[in-house]
Structure formats: structure tokens, C-alpha cells
Motif scaffolding. Structure first.
Motif, PDB file in Angstrom:
ATOM      1  N   ILE A   1       3.345  12.066  16.145  1.00 48.27           N
ATOM      2  CA  ILE A   1       4.510  11.199  15.914  1.00 48.27           C
ATOM      3  C   ILE A   1       4.365  10.371  14.641  1.00 48.27           C
ATOM      4  O   ILE A   1       5.259   9.620  14.284  1.00 48.27           O
ATOM      5  N   GLY A   2       3.230  10.498  13.965  1.00 50.82           N
ATOM      6  CA  GLY A   2       3.046   9.755  12.709  1.00 50.82           C
ATOM      7  C   GLY A   2       1.901  10.335  11.908  1.00 50.82           C
ATOM      8  O   GLY A   2       0.997  10.968  12.463  1.00 50.82           O
ATOM      9  N   ARG A   3       1.980  10.154  10.578  1.00 46.99           N
ATOM     10  CA  ARG A   3       0.934  10.637   9.670  1.00 46.99           C
ATOM     11  C   ARG A   3       0.801   9.636   8.535  1.00 46.99           C
ATOM     12  O   ARG A   3       1.805   9.103   8.066  1.00 46.99           O
ATOM     13  N   TRP A   4      -0.407   9.402   8.089  1.00 48.67           N
ATOM     14  CA  TRP A   4      -0.592   8.617   6.874  1.00 48.67           C
ATOM     15  C   TRP A   4      -1.930   8.993   6.247  1.00 48.67           C
ATOM     16  O   TRP A   4      -2.745   9.660   6.878  1.00 48.67           O
ATOM     17  N   ILE A   5      -2.070   8.596   4.989  1.00 44.84           N
ATOM     18  CA  ILE A   5      -3.380   8.770   4.363  1.00 44.84           C
ATOM     19  C   ILE A   5      -3.895   7.398   3.952  1.00 44.84           C
ATOM     20  O   ILE A   5      -3.133   6.445   3.817  1.00 44.84           O
ATOM     21  N   GLY A   6      -5.187   7.327   3.757  1.00 44.98           N
ATOM     22  CA  GLY A   6      -5.808   6.107   3.238  1.00 44.98           C
ATOM     23  C   GLY A   6      -6.898   6.510   2.280  1.00 44.98           C
ATOM     24  O   GLY A   6      -7.357   7.659   2.296  1.00 44.98           O
ATOM     25  N   THR A   7      -7.283   5.578   1.427  1.00 49.14           N
ATOM     26  CA  THR A   7      -8.408   5.857   0.535  1.00 49.14           C
ATOM     27  C   THR A   7      -9.384   4.688   0.589  1.00 49.14           C
ATOM     28  O   THR A   7      -8.985   3.541   0.820  1.00 49.14           O
ATOM     29  N   TYR A   8     -10.652   5.007   0.398  1.00 45.36           N
ATOM     30  CA  TYR A   8     -11.647   3.935   0.234  1.00 45.36           C
ATOM     31  C   TYR A   8     -12.622   4.319  -0.869  1.00 45.36           C
ATOM     32  O   TYR A   8     -12.694   5.480  -1.280  1.00 45.36           O
ATOM     33  N   ALA A   9     -13.365   3.319  -1.332  1.00 47.24           N
ATOM     34  CA  ALA A   9     -14.326   3.533  -2.419  1.00 47.24           C
ATOM     35  C   ALA A   9     -15.548   4.275  -1.892  1.00 47.24           C
ATOM     36  O   ALA A   9     -15.969   4.080  -0.755  1.00 47.24           O
ATOM     37  N   SER A  10     -16.097   5.124  -2.763  1.00 50.23           N
ATOM     38  CA  SER A  10     -17.279   5.888  -2.361  1.00 50.23           C
ATOM     39  C   SER A  10     -18.292   5.891  -3.507  1.00 50.23           C
ATOM     40  O   SER A  10     -17.910   5.921  -4.678  1.00 50.23           O
ATOM     41  N   SER A  11     -19.556   5.846  -3.146  1.00 44.39           N
ATOM     42  CA  SER A  11     -20.622   5.837  -4.157  1.00 44.39           C
ATOM     43  C   SER A  11     -21.603   6.963  -3.854  1.00 44.39           C
ATOM     44  O   SER A  11     -21.859   7.275  -2.694  1.00 44.39           O
TER      45      SER A  11
END
Ligand SMILES: Cc1cc2nc3c(=O)[nH]c(=O)nc-3n(C[C@H](O)[C@H](O)[C@H](O)COP(=O)(O)OP(=O)(O)OC[C@H]3O[C@@H](n4cnc5c(N)ncnc54)[C@H](O)[C@@H]3O)c2cc1C
Length: 381
Positions: free
Chosen positions: A325-335
Motif C-alpha cells: 500500500i506504500g513505497r518510498w526510498i531513503g538514503t544515508y551516508a556510507s563510508s
């Protein structure tokens, strides 16, 4: 008095969880604090995540102690700010013998406080919907917490303003810092010390310094599924998660599990798919996720990746997935080489970035460390 006419002890750039955690630690020290964010309301990783405060499975030496401390602060903050704890605990479900061996190694370690192993029969007694025929064991950890991040983050900000007198300057970009001057798109703020918590923006402030750390972004796909008609007893995870969480995968046997998953589930490994299933108060399920790394990952959800997440849902729970019933994306920092980046461009400024996708779990402890680093330890004060 206008915030531009006030002299603050501390300015925090970024109103995500790390910025708010730093503001709290500063306010608890009696500092006069301002938080500045370019958004009117938090839009970043801090409201796109599971709201899952994970303790068991965090990397042993740096992140596990931070997660334990942060969990304690989350409990205090949730009670004071009126944030419901929607879930406690996690069930790590194992369908591979290599996973069971890893869970046993974990149980034998000093990180296993609040954890115990459940047989499939015992697990099904408590959760009859856990029907996967291949289920071999479940590690139950009772230390985790889950909040609804989209509601919790604004509530923390409101509470900081109300109960701790923290000032907020929103819809305002910070363009440069020469402490005690913080140049913003609306004027100059005066603050003795500054902590920059920019999430995965590596270019607005200190771009040359940040470039040396070879940071990238990690993009994750998330789904919301309709209420399945039953309640899960805790947040659920599966074998794929054991391979990703360093507190498990760095134990003896971790390499064996990774090798087996690479052989048997190459597509899920390729897209960094692992399973977290959390339930919201309305019964709907937050399900994820995947990991796609790059300087600027594209902003699109891939159907193929969602399908891999749902395949793992079916295999781990042994039931059909309810409708999406829902979709989203997210981003975070990576090292490539650290879980948290703390840098000091000058004596009065710190840059802090959680570079391992664990900011909800560790942010409050990192905020306390930052304040100690800038203003000295409480004992010394
Ligand atoms: C899909 C997903 C699932 C996750 N699941 C979990 C989980 O279950 N558990 C967990 O512990 N972690 C999880 N994480 C990771 C966690 O969400 C992050 O580590 C954490 O939110 C980072 O917080 P932050 O405050 O550093 O960054 P952000 O939340 O990104 O906030 C940064 C803020 O800084 C502001 N900003 C940046 N530059 C400027 C500037 N120059 N001027 C003004 N404002 C500026 C931005 O507007 C933004 O509001 C997940 C992340 C994602 C994306």
C-alpha cells in the motif's frame, strides 16, 4: 528576542536524529542551543527509516555500547515527549544451519543480554503465523525499541523547544561557518561552538574535508504492506540480516553464512536485500530493505528489488505477503572504513555523520560524545 540577536553556546546544523540528539545533550548541560535546518520539517533518513533502535547485532566495540546508551535515552525521551513505543524486541528467524550456528555463537557472547533461543514450536505457540516450514530457530532479543519516525522526530523537536528552551531556525540553509559566526540564508547566527550533522549532504559545508573520506550514499527501498490481520510479537528479521549486522557476521561462522547466502540467494545479496518487518499501530507492516551504493544513486524504486524483498518475506514468514500500500526510498551516508565519522575542522566545530545506517540506534550516544568533546566531560566540568 530574535535568534539573530542572541549569542548561543551551541548551534547545531541539521534537525535529523543526530542533530536533535546533540541539541538534547547540549541542553542537558545547560547550554543555550539553536538547531538550524533547511527544511521546514525533517525529510531525511531520520523520518524514512524503520524507527528501529537495534541493540543486538550492532558491531561489538564501537556501535553496541552506543546503541545501549541510546536505547536508554530513547526510553527517557519517548516518555517525556509523548512518543509511543510501538514495538519492543526483535525476532531473528533462522532457516539455515549456518544461521543457527551464528545465533548460538552470539548467545555465548557477552552481547547476548536479554536474548534467548526459541524452538520453532515455541515461536509458533507465540506467533502462529510464523508458518515457514524451513524455520530452524528464532533468537529473541528483548532490548530493541521501535517508534514511528515520521511522528517521533517532530515530537522530539517540539519537546526540545518546549521543555529545554532549544531554538529552531527552519527553512534556513547554513552556507558557511567561521565560529562564532554561522552564515545562513537568512542572516548570521552567533554561536560559540557548532556541530554539523548534515546526513548525506557532503557538499554544502566543508566539501573539501569531506571529500577526503570517500563517502558515498546508500539508497534503500522500503514498502508498506496492508494489515495482515494479526499482530507480530516483535520486529522480525531473517538470515539475510544476520549476514549484514556486524555484531553477528563478525562472529566465528559469519563467513560461512555469507558464503552460503552468496551461493543460494545471489540476487538478494547482489541488491543488498535483507528483511526487516515492523508493525505499525494500525496493523500495517513496514517492510524493507535493499542497499544500493553510489555517489548519487538514482531516485527510483526497482520492481525487481521490491520483488526480492517480498520473496524473502514469504520465505521467512511462510505466508503470502499482504498487498503493498506504500513505497518510498531513503538514503544515508556510507563510508568504506568507519561506522561514524567525527571530524574537527577547528577547535569549536565538529562534523558528525553516521556512515553505517544506524543513526536511529546510536544517535543519542553520539550526541553526548560530541558535547563532551566540545565542552568537556561532566566530571571535569
Ligand atoms: C530506509 C532507511 C532505513 C533505515 N533504518 C534504520 C533503522 O532501522 N535503525 C537505525 O538505527 N537507522 C536506520 N537508518 C539510518 C538512519 O535513518 C540514519 O543513520 C539517521 O537518520 C541519520 O540521521 P542524521 O540526523 O545524521 O541525518 P538526516 O536525518 O539526513 O538529517 C540531516 C539534516 O541535515 C539538514 N542539512 C544538511 N545540510 C544542511 C545545511 N547546509 N543547512 C541546513 N540544514 C542542512 C537536512 O535538511 C536534514 O534535515 C535507516 C535509513 C534509511 C534511509
Amino acid at each position: 528576542m530574535s535568534v539573530f540577536a542572541t549569542r548561543f553556546d551551541l548551534a547545531v546544523v541539521g534537525a535529523g536524529i543526530l542533530g536533535l540528539a546533540t541539541a538534547l545533550a547540549g541542553a542537558r548541560r545547560g547550554l543555550r542551543v539553536i538547531v538550524i535546518d533547511r527544511d521546514a520539517r525533517c525529510q531525511g533518513a531520520s523520518v524514512r527509516n524503520f524507527g528501529f533502535v537495534t541493540v543486538s547485532g550492532q558491531e561489538r566495540y564501537t556501535m553496541w555500547p552506543r546503541a545501549r546508551r541510546s536505547r536508554a535515552v530513547w526510553q527517557e525521551v519517548a516518555a517525556a515527549a509523548g512518543i509511543p513505543i510501538v514495538h519492543t524486541g526483535v525476532w531473528l528467524t533462522a532457516r539455515l544451519p549456518e544461521s543457527v550456528a551464528l545465533l548460538e555463537a552470539f548467545l555465548a557472547s557477552d552481547m547476548a543480554e536479554g536474548c534467548r533461543m526459541l524452538s520453532p514450536a515455541e515461536a509458533r505457540r507465540r506467533c502462529p503465523w510464523l508458518a515457514a516450514p524451513a524455520l530452524l530457530a528464532v533468537l529473541e532479543s528483548t532490548t530493541e525499541l521501535r517508534v514511528e519516525p515520521y511522528e517521533a522526530i517532530p515530537r522530539i523537536a517540539d519537546w526540545l523547544a518546549r521543555a529545554h528552551g532549544v531554538s529552531f531556525l527552519r527553512s534556513t540553509a547554513v552556507q558557511g561557518i567561521e565560529a562564532p559566526r554561522v552564515r545562513t540564508s537568512r542572516g548570521t547566527v552567533q554561536a560559540e561552538c557548532v556541530v554539523v550533522c548534515p546526513g548525506d549532504d557532503f557538499v554544502a559545508l566543508y566539501p573539501d574535508r569531506l571529500q577526503t573520506f570517500a563517502l558515498t550514499r546508500c539508497k534503500l527501498q522500503m514498502l508498506r504492506l496492508a494489515d495482515p490481520g494479526f499482530r507480530i510479537p516483535a520486529t522480525l528479521m531473517s538470515d539475510l540480516g544476520l549476514a549484514r549486522y556486524h555484531g553477528f557476521s563478525e562472529l566465528a561462522g559469519g563467513a560461512l553464512l555469507k558464503a552460503r547466502l552468496a551461493e543460494e540467494r545471489p540476487e538478494q545479496v547482489r541488491y543488498g536485500v535483507h528483511l526487516i518487518v515492523a508493525q505499525s499501530a494500525d496493523g500495517s507492516l513496514v517492510v524493507g530493505d535493499s542497499h544500493d551504493y553510489g555517489e548519487s544513486p538514482d531516485p527510483f524504486s526497482r520492481e525487481q528489488v521490491d520483488a526480492l524483498i517480498l520473496d524473502e518475506f514469504r520465505a521467512a514468514l511462510g505466508i503470502e505477503a499482504p498487498p503493498t500500500i506504500g513505497r518510498w526510498i531513503g538514503t544515508y551516508a556510507s563510508s568504506p572504513d568507519r561506522a561514524v565519522l567525527i571530524d574537527a575542522p577547528d577547535a569549536a566545530v565538529r562534523i558528525a555523520i553516521v556512515t553505517s545506517g544506524a543513526g536511529a540506534s546510536t544517535g543519542f550516544a553520539i550526541g553526548e560524545e560530541l558535547i563532551e568533546g566540545l565542552f568537556g566531560s561532566r566530571e571535569a566540568a
